[in-house]
Design a protein around this motif. Structure first.
Motif, PDB file in Angstrom:
ATOM      1  N   ALA A   1     -15.521   5.579  -8.617  1.00  0.00           N
ATOM      2  CA  ALA A   1     -15.897   4.528  -9.567  1.00  0.00           C
ATOM      3  C   ALA A   1     -17.200   3.864  -9.165  1.00  0.00           C
ATOM      4  O   ALA A   1     -17.579   3.844  -7.985  1.00  0.00           O
ATOM      5  N   PHE A   2     -17.853   3.339 -10.189  1.00  0.00           N
ATOM      6  CA  PHE A   2     -19.126   2.624  -9.995  1.00  0.00           C
ATOM      7  C   PHE A   2     -19.075   1.365 -10.867  1.00  0.00           C
ATOM      8  O   PHE A   2     -18.891   1.465 -12.076  1.00  0.00           O
ATOM      9  N   TRP A   3     -19.199   0.211 -10.219  1.00  0.00           N
ATOM     10  CA  TRP A   3     -19.080  -1.068 -10.905  1.00  0.00           C
ATOM     11  C   TRP A   3     -20.447  -1.755 -11.022  1.00  0.00           C
ATOM     12  O   TRP A   3     -21.209  -1.743 -10.058  1.00  0.00           O
ATOM     13  N   VAL A   4     -20.701  -2.388 -12.164  1.00  0.00           N
ATOM     14  CA  VAL A   4     -21.789  -3.370 -12.238  1.00  0.00           C
ATOM     15  C   VAL A   4     -21.086  -4.706 -12.497  1.00  0.00           C
ATOM     16  O   VAL A   4     -20.472  -4.905 -13.561  1.00  0.00           O
ATOM     17  N   LEU A   5     -21.114  -5.566 -11.492  1.00  0.00           N
ATOM     18  CA  LEU A   5     -20.396  -6.841 -11.579  1.00  0.00           C
ATOM     19  C   LEU A   5     -21.147  -7.818 -12.479  1.00  0.00           C
ATOM     20  O   LEU A   5     -22.338  -7.634 -12.748  1.00  0.00           O
TER      21      LEU A   5
ATOM     22  N   VAL B   1     -10.934  -5.182 -15.815  1.00  0.00           N
ATOM     23  CA  VAL B   1     -10.135  -6.418 -15.795  1.00  0.00           C
ATOM     24  C   VAL B   1      -9.845  -6.880 -14.363  1.00  0.00           C
ATOM     25  O   VAL B   1      -9.817  -8.074 -14.079  1.00  0.00           O
ATOM     26  N   LEU B   2      -9.656  -5.923 -13.443  1.00  0.00           N
ATOM     27  CA  LEU B   2      -9.316  -6.291 -12.064  1.00  0.00           C
ATOM     28  C   LEU B   2     -10.533  -6.869 -11.336  1.00  0.00           C
ATOM     29  O   LEU B   2     -11.674  -6.636 -11.739  1.00  0.00           O
ATOM     30  N   SER B   3     -10.259  -7.555 -10.223  1.00  0.00           N
ATOM     31  CA  SER B   3     -11.376  -8.019  -9.384  1.00  0.00           C
ATOM     32  C   SER B   3     -12.009  -6.799  -8.721  1.00  0.00           C
ATOM     33  O   SER B   3     -11.388  -5.735  -8.622  1.00  0.00           O
ATOM     34  N   ALA B   4     -13.251  -6.976  -8.223  1.00  0.00           N
ATOM     35  CA  ALA B   4     -13.951  -5.860  -7.562  1.00  0.00           C
ATOM     36  C   ALA B   4     -13.139  -5.373  -6.358  1.00  0.00           C
ATOM     37  O   ALA B   4     -13.042  -4.169  -6.115  1.00  0.00           O
ATOM     38  N   GLU B   5     -12.526  -6.292  -5.626  1.00  0.00           N
ATOM     39  CA  GLU B   5     -11.769  -5.924  -4.422  1.00  0.00           C
ATOM     40  C   GLU B   5     -10.517  -5.145  -4.800  1.00  0.00           C
ATOM     41  O   GLU B   5     -10.218  -4.096  -4.228  1.00  0.00           O
ATOM     42  N   ASP B   6      -9.751  -5.658  -5.771  1.00  0.00           N
ATOM     43  CA  ASP B   6      -8.510  -4.981  -6.169  1.00  0.00           C
ATOM     44  C   ASP B   6      -8.824  -3.607  -6.777  1.00  0.00           C
ATOM     45  O   ASP B   6      -8.111  -2.636  -6.544  1.00  0.00           O
ATOM     46  N   GLY B   7      -9.904  -3.562  -7.548  1.00  0.00           N
ATOM     47  CA  GLY B   7     -10.278  -2.290  -8.173  1.00  0.00           C
ATOM     48  C   GLY B   7     -10.660  -1.258  -7.130  1.00  0.00           C
ATOM     49  O   GLY B   7     -10.245  -0.098  -7.202  1.00  0.00           O
ATOM     50  N   LEU B   8     -11.433  -1.687  -6.137  1.00  0.00           N
ATOM     51  CA  LEU B   8     -11.868  -0.759  -5.085  1.00  0.00           C
ATOM     52  C   LEU B   8     -10.651  -0.243  -4.309  1.00  0.00           C
ATOM     53  O   LEU B   8     -10.536   0.953  -4.032  1.00  0.00           O
TER      54      LEU B   8
ATOM     55  N   PRO C   1      -5.206  -9.490 -19.629  1.00  0.00           N
ATOM     56  CA  PRO C   1      -3.846  -9.912 -20.000  1.00  0.00           C
ATOM     57  C   PRO C   1      -3.445 -11.244 -19.368  1.00  0.00           C
ATOM     58  O   PRO C   1      -2.529 -11.898 -19.850  1.00  0.00           O
ATOM     59  N   GLU C   2      -4.131 -11.644 -18.271  1.00  0.00           N
ATOM     60  CA  GLU C   2      -3.798 -12.921 -17.624  1.00  0.00           C
ATOM     61  C   GLU C   2      -4.355 -14.109 -18.409  1.00  0.00           C
ATOM     62  O   GLU C   2      -3.672 -15.091 -18.633  1.00  0.00           O
ATOM     63  N   THR C   3      -5.615 -14.006 -18.815  1.00  0.00           N
ATOM     64  CA  THR C   3      -6.267 -15.150 -19.470  1.00  0.00           C
ATOM     65  C   THR C   3      -6.199 -15.060 -20.997  1.00  0.00           C
ATOM     66  O   THR C   3      -6.434 -16.048 -21.691  1.00  0.00           O
ATOM     67  N   LEU C   4      -5.936 -13.854 -21.508  1.00  0.00           N
ATOM     68  CA  LEU C   4      -5.931 -13.541 -22.945  1.00  0.00           C
ATOM     69  C   LEU C   4      -7.329 -13.662 -23.555  1.00  0.00           C
ATOM     70  O   LEU C   4      -7.479 -13.686 -24.778  1.00  0.00           O
ATOM     71  N   PHE C   5      -8.336 -13.734 -22.693  1.00  0.00           N
ATOM     72  CA  PHE C   5      -9.730 -13.780 -23.132  1.00  0.00           C
ATOM     73  C   PHE C   5     -10.494 -12.584 -22.560  1.00  0.00           C
ATOM     74  O   PHE C   5     -10.021 -11.944 -21.618  1.00  0.00           O
ATOM     75  N   PRO C   6     -11.672 -12.293 -23.125  1.00  0.00           N
ATOM     76  CA  PRO C   6     -12.460 -11.187 -22.579  1.00  0.00           C
ATOM     77  C   PRO C   6     -12.689 -11.373 -21.078  1.00  0.00           C
ATOM     78  O   PRO C   6     -13.025 -12.474 -20.634  1.00  0.00           O
ATOM     79  N   SER C   7     -12.469 -10.312 -20.327  1.00  0.00           N
ATOM     80  CA  SER C   7     -12.612 -10.384 -18.883  1.00  0.00           C
ATOM     81  C   SER C   7     -14.087 -10.585 -18.532  1.00  0.00           C
ATOM     82  O   SER C   7     -14.961  -9.929 -19.087  1.00  0.00           O
ATOM     83  N   ARG C   8     -14.351 -11.487 -17.600  1.00  0.00           N
ATOM     84  CA  ARG C   8     -15.745 -11.850 -17.305  1.00  0.00           C
ATOM     85  C   ARG C   8     -16.209 -11.339 -15.942  1.00  0.00           C
ATOM     86  O   ARG C   8     -17.255 -11.737 -15.453  1.00  0.00           O
ATOM     87  N   LYS C   9     -15.407 -10.482 -15.317  1.00  0.00           N
ATOM     88  CA  LYS C   9     -15.750 -10.091 -13.936  1.00  0.00           C
ATOM     89  C   LYS C   9     -16.812  -9.001 -13.874  1.00  0.00           C
ATOM     90  O   LYS C   9     -17.568  -8.923 -12.916  1.00  0.00           O
ATOM     91  N   MET C  10     -16.827  -8.127 -14.875  1.00  0.00           N
ATOM     92  CA  MET C  10     -17.696  -6.943 -14.828  1.00  0.00           C
ATOM     93  C   MET C  10     -18.612  -6.864 -16.051  1.00  0.00           C
ATOM     94  O   MET C  10     -18.269  -7.361 -17.129  1.00  0.00           O
TER      95      MET C  10
END
Ligand code: AMP
Ligand code: MG
Length: 361
Positions: A332-336, A314-321, A283-292
């Motif tokens: 949760a389990f993330w692949v960045l 969509v959130l950063s790894a730190e904020d999500g954790l 929602p911030e960039t209005l583009f597909p999130s590229r973090k994960m």
């Protein structure tokens, strides 16, 4: 088509991990047999139901009942087709700006649940973002139909649409069970949560009639009581999200009475100038999130898992954790995007690689 192929691969992962259908299992004097069916029917994805019953007829009846339930939800949550006499999502998006629309309880409860998350400050998954998401949907569909002409949506169009995504302008009346859009250009897109909500709706029925089951709606899996073949738990594959992995399994979670939901950039995407543009929009960039590349959630509620998998994507790894560690009973389990993996503190109970290593990655 691509999505269907990937969903099919996912089915194969689950299927492969749960041994062939129809293998007898002696439980005291009763003999239970494992049955499994997969259909391409509702929610634009493969539905798989694996379960243990005494007879095939019993399984078939439970399967039919479950499908009937899911079919009803699919119609109510359908954003692209109207049905006579049904005030479904399609109808709401076309009429709720004129006057309050009375809607089925199933839809009202889902919108209210999402609004409660919004009110609580969780705003990365915003179902009132339909104006922006529909532009991406249109460009993606056109790009899939004619890949040589695939284009990105113009930024001005996305920004103009983003002026109409404030969930506070979706007015709910619980007594009358109505929804009203005080912004005439707002629309709802419940793609981030619909499958989770529908899975949760089917679970109580399955728990009562076929407690040992595994239900999969695309990336949404719910595992019931343990399988009746002596294994301690259900094994659910977490797909390797790297494109070059070709849909193979990255890891396995061992679960019972839990849902496993994955959001990944491989489910739905199109390619523009050699770059993949997937379906989860920041929602911030209005583009597909590229973090994960993918985020997998484990908890008891499938809708919460569905909501959180999109949110953490969509959130950063730190904020999500931080968010996950603040919640009871959610892992949760993330692949960045850079390929690193991250797991929440309790994930070691479920994720095989962590169990084997006896700790965190
Ligand atoms: P999921 O696969 O559960 O992560 O859901 C992805 C779907 O949710 C997309 O196909 C869109 O319909 C919708 N969606 C994408 N981005 C968002 C967002 N930021 N907030 C709400 N819904 C979204
Ligand atoms: Mg989701």
């Amino acid at each position: 088509m691509k999505q269907k192929r990937l969903s099919f691969l996912c089915f194969l992962l689950i299927f492969a991990l749960t041994v062939p259908a129809a293998c007898p299992a002696a439980i005291s004097e009763n003999v239970y047999t494992k049955f499994s069916r997969r259909v391409l029917d509702v929610f634009d994805t493969e539905i798989t139901l694996i379960g243990y019953t005494r007879t095939e007829a019993e399984y078939e009846q439970i399967f039919d009942e479950t499908m009937a339930m899911l079919r009803r939800y699919d119609r109510i949550f359908d954003a692209y087709h109207g049905y006579d006499g049904l005030h479904n999502l399609y109808y709401v998006n076309r009429h709720a700006f004129e006057a309050p629309v009375e809607i089925p309880e199933e839809l009202f409860d889902l919108i209210s649940w999402c609004k409660a998350q919004w009110d609580a400050g969780l705003r990365s998954t915003n179902i009132a973002m339909g104006a922006v998401l529909s532009i991406w949907h249109e460009y993606r569909e056109a790009g899939l139909d004619a890949p040589e002409n695939a284009k990105l949506p113009p930024r001005e169009a996305l920004e103009a649409a983003n002026g109409h995504v404030d969930f506070d302008n979706v007015i709910l009346d619980a007594e009358k069970q109505t929804v009203f859009f005080s912004d005439p250009q707002i629309t709802l897109d419940i793609g981030a949560v619909a499958k989770g909500w529908a899975a949760d709706a089917a679970v109580p029925y399955l728990e009562e009639h076929m407690p040992s089951f595994l239900l999969s709606l695309g990336g949404n899996v719910y595992a019931g009581e343990p399988p009746l073949d002596g294994r301690a738990s259900w094994a659910v594959g977490v797909q390797d999200p790297h494109p070059e992995a070709g849909g193979t399994i990255l890891d396995i979670v061992d679960v019972n009475r839990l849902t496993v939901v994955t959001s990944g950039d491989y489910w739905r995407y199109y390619v523009v100038d050699g770059q993949r543009y997937h379906h989860i929009i920041d929602p911030e960039t209005l583009f597909p999130s590229r973090k994960m590349l993918s985020v997998t959630i484990l908890c008891e509620s499938s809708v919460l898992a569905d909501f959180l998998s999109t949110t953490l994507f969509v959130l950063s790894a730190e904020d999500g954790l931080r968010l996950i560690e603040s919640m009871e009973g959610v892992e949760a389990f993330w692949v960045l995007a850079d390929g690193r993996q991250q797991a929440s503190s309790g994930m070691g109970l479920y994720l095989r690689s962590l169990k084997n290593a006896g700790g965190r990655p």
